[in-house]
Design an enzyme around this catalytic site. Structure first.
Site, PDB file in Angstrom:
ATOM      1  N   GLY A  35      18.802 -20.442   5.006  1.00  0.00           N
ATOM      2  CA  GLY A  35      19.390 -19.495   3.722  1.00  0.00           C
ATOM      3  C   GLY A  35      19.530 -20.218   2.466  1.00  0.00           C
ATOM      4  CG  HIS A  38      22.138 -14.390  -5.544  1.00  0.00           C
ATOM      5  ND1 HIS A  38      23.336 -14.365  -4.711  1.00  0.00           N
ATOM      6  CD2 HIS A  38      21.499 -15.624  -5.283  1.00  0.00           C
ATOM      7  CE1 HIS A  38      23.344 -15.621  -3.795  1.00  0.00           C
ATOM      8  NE2 HIS A  38      22.180 -16.300  -4.347  1.00  0.00           N
ATOM      9  CE  LYS A  64      20.254 -13.113  -2.474  1.00  0.00           C
ATOM     10  NZ  LYS A  64      19.037 -13.342  -1.696  1.00  0.00           N
TER      11      LYS A  64
HETATM   12  N1  LIG Z   1      16.657 -20.389   1.201  1.00  0.00           N
HETATM   13  C1  LIG Z   1      16.652 -20.950  -0.198  1.00  0.00           C
HETATM   14  O1  LIG Z   1      16.992 -22.117  -0.642  1.00  0.00           O
HETATM   15  C2  LIG Z   1      16.292 -19.801  -1.101  1.00  0.00           C
HETATM   16  C3  LIG Z   1      15.706 -18.717  -0.590  1.00  0.00           C
HETATM   17  N2  LIG Z   1      15.243 -17.650  -1.565  1.00  0.00           N
HETATM   18  C4  LIG Z   1      14.746 -16.339  -0.932  1.00  0.00           C
HETATM   19  O2  LIG Z   1      13.131 -16.285  -1.100  1.00  0.00           O
HETATM   20  C5  LIG Z   1      12.909 -15.169  -1.174  1.00  0.00           C
HETATM   21  C6  LIG Z   1      11.918 -14.916  -2.499  1.00  0.00           C
HETATM   22  O3  LIG Z   1      12.870 -14.979  -3.684  1.00  0.00           O
HETATM   23  P1  LIG Z   1      12.268 -14.955  -5.212  1.00  0.00           P
HETATM   24  O4  LIG Z   1      11.159 -16.004  -5.288  1.00  0.00           O
HETATM   25  O5  LIG Z   1      13.386 -15.002  -5.957  1.00  0.00           O
HETATM   26  O6  LIG Z   1      11.606 -13.367  -4.901  1.00  0.00           O
HETATM   27  P2  LIG Z   1      10.256 -12.956  -5.943  1.00  0.00           P
HETATM   28  O7  LIG Z   1      10.281 -11.534  -5.518  1.00  0.00           O
HETATM   29  O8  LIG Z   1      10.236 -13.472  -7.196  1.00  0.00           O
HETATM   30  O9  LIG Z   1       9.066 -13.696  -4.942  1.00  0.00           O
HETATM   31  C7  LIG Z   1       8.468 -13.227  -3.634  1.00  0.00           C
HETATM   32  C8  LIG Z   1       6.902 -13.331  -3.807  1.00  0.00           C
HETATM   33  O10 LIG Z   1       6.461 -12.804  -2.492  1.00  0.00           O
HETATM   34  C9  LIG Z   1       5.460 -12.134  -2.629  1.00  0.00           C
HETATM   35  N3  LIG Z   1       4.831 -11.528  -1.509  1.00  0.00           N
HETATM   36  C10 LIG Z   1       5.619 -10.301  -0.634  1.00  0.00           C
HETATM   37  N4  LIG Z   1       4.999 -10.148   0.184  1.00  0.00           N
HETATM   38  C11 LIG Z   1       3.760 -10.922   0.376  1.00  0.00           C
HETATM   39  C12 LIG Z   1       2.908 -10.974   1.324  1.00  0.00           C
HETATM   40  N5  LIG Z   1       2.500 -10.385   2.552  1.00  0.00           N
HETATM   41  N6  LIG Z   1       1.982 -12.012   1.070  1.00  0.00           N
HETATM   42  C13 LIG Z   1       1.937 -13.061   0.000  1.00  0.00           C
HETATM   43  N7  LIG Z   1       2.857 -12.867  -1.001  1.00  0.00           N
HETATM   44  C14 LIG Z   1       3.977 -11.759  -0.800  1.00  0.00           C
HETATM   45  C15 LIG Z   1       5.811 -11.179  -3.570  1.00  0.00           C
HETATM   46  O11 LIG Z   1       4.905 -10.190  -4.250  1.00  0.00           O
HETATM   47  P3  LIG Z   1       5.416  -8.745  -4.775  1.00  0.00           P
HETATM   48  O12 LIG Z   1       6.154  -9.019  -6.000  1.00  0.00           O
HETATM   49  O13 LIG Z   1       4.055  -8.320  -4.922  1.00  0.00           O
HETATM   50  O14 LIG Z   1       6.160  -8.159  -3.625  1.00  0.00           O
HETATM   51  C16 LIG Z   1       6.560 -12.148  -4.665  1.00  0.00           C
HETATM   52  O15 LIG Z   1       5.616 -12.594  -5.564  1.00  0.00           O
HETATM   53  C17 LIG Z   1      14.114 -14.279  -1.169  1.00  0.00           C
HETATM   54  O16 LIG Z   1      14.352 -13.747   0.165  1.00  0.00           O
HETATM   55  C18 LIG Z   1      15.318 -14.954  -1.641  1.00  0.00           C
HETATM   56  O17 LIG Z   1      16.490 -14.765  -1.156  1.00  0.00           O
HETATM   57  C19 LIG Z   1      15.263 -17.773  -2.834  1.00  0.00           C
HETATM   58  C20 LIG Z   1      15.582 -18.826  -3.603  1.00  0.00           C
HETATM   59  C21 LIG Z   1      16.257 -19.953  -2.522  1.00  0.00           C
HETATM   60  O1  LIG Z   2      17.405 -14.612  -3.887  1.00  0.00           O
HETATM   61  C1  LIG Z   2      17.690 -15.835  -4.377  1.00  0.00           C
HETATM   62  O2  LIG Z   2      17.424 -15.937  -5.651  1.00  0.00           O
HETATM   63  C2  LIG Z   2      18.591 -16.810  -3.478  1.00  0.00           C
HETATM   64  N1  LIG Z   2      18.490 -16.577  -2.364  1.00  0.00           N
HETATM   65  C3  LIG Z   2      18.975 -17.441  -1.257  1.00  0.00           C
HETATM   66  C4  LIG Z   2      20.102 -16.536  -0.669  1.00  0.00           C
HETATM   67  O3  LIG Z   2      20.016 -15.444  -0.110  1.00  0.00           O
HETATM   68  O4  LIG Z   2      21.271 -17.272  -0.425  1.00  0.00           O
HETATM   69  C5  LIG Z   2      19.399 -18.672  -1.957  1.00  0.00           C
HETATM   70  C6  LIG Z   2      19.937 -18.833  -3.266  1.00  0.00           C
HETATM   71  O5  LIG Z   2      21.153 -18.736  -3.261  1.00  0.00           O
HETATM   72  C7  LIG Z   2      18.861 -17.905  -4.108  1.00  0.00           C
END
Ligand SMILES: NC(=O)C1=CN([C@@H]2O[C@H](COP(=O)(O)OP(=O)(O)OC[C@H]3O[C@@H](n4cnc5c(N)ncnc54)[C@H](OP(=O)(O)O)[C@@H]3O)[C@@H](O)[C@H]2O)C=CC1
Ligand SMILES: O=C(O)C1=N[C@H](C(=O)O)C[C@H](O)C1
Length: 271
Positions: free
Chosen positions: A122, A154, A158
Site C-alpha cells: 500500500g 490525500h 483519490k
Molecule cells: N503503493 C504506493 O506507494 C502508492 C499507491 N498509489 C496507488 O496507485 C493507484 C494509482 O494512483 P494514481 O497514479 O494517483 O492514479 P491515476 O488515476 O492518476 O492513474 C491510474 C492510471 O491507470 C490507468 N488505468 C486504469 N485502468 C487501466 C487499464 N485497464 N489499463 C491501463 N491503464 C489503466 C488510468 O486510466 P483512466 O484515468 O482512464 O482510468 C490512469 O491513467 C491508486 O490505487 C493509488 O492509491 C499511489 C501512489 C503510491
Molecule cells: O492515491 C495516492 O495518491 C496514494 N495512495 C497510496 C495509499 O492509498 O496509501 C499511497 C500514497 O499515500 C499515495
C-alpha cells in the site's frame, strides 16, 4: 531490466517513467494505458516530460509483457487483477502499488504469485515502511490504555478510503497488539456512536487539494498523546521504491512479497 509501466498516463505512471529512465540497469520497453485513452500512440518519454524514447503508449499489454522482465503497476483494482494474470503467464515480476484491492481480488493475486514474483504494498516508500515498524513496536510496548487512531489526508482525486497506507499502519498496530485488525477496526463514525470501545483501532480520512499523502498514527492515553507521522513531499518516493522492488524481485522465486521484504525490515521485526 526491461520494464513495462501500466497506467502510463496516470500521476504515478508518469513518475515511474521518469524514475525508470534515471535508474541504472533499467530500461522502459513498454507503456500501457486503458483502451480508448487519449494518450494511446503517444511517446512515453514525452508524456512523462522527458526526451522522446520511442516507446509508444499501447492498449495491448500482452506483447509488451512478452518482451519484458517486469511490470510496474499503479492503476485500479480491476486493471491490476488483469495484469497479475498476464504477468503470471509471462513469468515476469509484478510490482503492485494499486490500493483499494478487495479480498476476492487479493485471493486471485495470491494465485498469480504462485507463477511469478509479486511485490505488493500500500506504500512503496522507505519512510512509511519504517514507520510501520515503529508503530508495531509502539503498539506492542503500550497496552490498550492507549487508544490507537490512524489519520490520513490525500489529494481530491483519490478514489479509495481508508488509504492503503492507513490500512498497512493499522495492520502494523494490530500486529503489535496481537489482535485481528478486522475484528477491531472502526472505519466510520457518524451520529450517536456511543463511547469508544477499548482496543479498537480507528481510521479517519481527509481528502482535499493536491496533498500527496500524509499519515499519522496517534496513541492516546490518559494525559499524554504520542503521534507518529509521515508526510510525502513528492511521488518519486513511491516510484523509487517500486523500481527497487522490481530489481529485488528479479532474483526471487515466485511468491507474494511486501515492501518490508524488499527493504529487509521483516528481519528486524523477527529479532
Ligand atoms: N503503493 C504506493 O506507494 C502508492 C499507491 N498509489 C496507488 O496507485 C493507484 C494509482 O494512483 P494514481 O497514479 O494517483 O492514479 P491515476 O488515476 O492518476 O492513474 C491510474 C492510471 O491507470 C490507468 N488505468 C486504469 N485502468 C487501466 C487499464 N485497464 N489499463 C491501463 N491503464 C489503466 C488510468 O486510466 P483512466 O484515468 O482512464 O482510468 C490512469 O491513467 C491508486 O490505487 C493509488 O492509491 C499511489 C501512489 C503510491
Ligand atoms: O492515491 C495516492 O495518491 C496514494 N495512495 C497510496 C495509499 O492509498 O496509501 C499511497 C500514497 O499515500 C499515495
Amino acid at each position: 531490466m526491461k520494464l513495462v509501466v501500466v497506467g502510463a498516463a496516470g500521476r504515478m505512471g508518469r513518475t515511474l517513467i521518469r524514475i525508470v529512465a534515471e535508474t541504472p540497469g533499467m530500461v522502459l520497453t513498454g507503456a500501457v494505458e486503458r483502451e480508448g485513452a487519449a494518450e494511446i500512440g503517444a511517446d512515453a518519454g514525452l508524456l512523462a516530460g522527458l526526451e522522446a524514447n520511442d516507446v509508444k503508449v499501447t492498449d495491448d499489454p500482452l506483447p509488451a509483457f512478452a518482451k519484458a522482465d517486469g511490470v510496474l503497476d499503479f492503476t485500479s483494482p480491476a486493471a491490476t487483477l488483469q495484469f497479475s494474470e498476464l504477468a503470471a503467464q509471462a513469468r515476469i515480476v509484478h510490482v503492485i502499488g494499486t490500493t483499494g484491492i478487495g479480498p476476492e481480488e487479493e485471493t486471485r493475486i495470491e494465485a498469480a504469485a504462485r507463477h511469478a514474483p509479486v511485490i505488493k504494498s500500500g506504500n512503496m516508500s522507505l519512510g512509511v515502511n519504517l514507520l510501520a515498524v515503529l508503530v508495531r513496536e509502539a503498539a506492542k510496548a503500550l497496552d490498550d490504555d492507549f487508544d490507537i487512531e490512524v489519520l490520513e489526508m490525500h489529494h481530491r482525486h483519490k478514489v479509495d478510503a481508508p488509504s492503503g497506507t492507513a490500512l498497512l499502519l493499522g495492520q502494523a498496530a494490530a500486529e503489535g497488539r496481537g489482535i485481528d485488525l478486522a475484528q477491531h477496526s472502526v472505519r466510520v463514525r457518524d451520529g450517536h456512536t456511543g463511547a469508544r470501545e477499548r482496543g479498537d483501532i480507528g481510521f479517519a480520512t481527509l481528502r482535499g487539494g493536491s496533498v500527496i499523502g500524509e499519515h499519522s498514527v496517534v496513541l492516546a492515553g490518559e494525559g499524554e498523546v504520542i503521534e507518529l507521522t509521515h508526510k510525502a513531499g513528492d511521488r518519486t518516493i513511491f516510484a523509487r521504491g517500486a523500481a527497487k522492488a522490481a530489481l529485488w524481485g528479479r532474483a526471487k522465486k515466485p511468491g507474494l512479497y511486501s515492501m518490508a521484504d524488499v527493504l529487509g525490515l521483516n528481519k528486524e521485526q523477527d529479532r
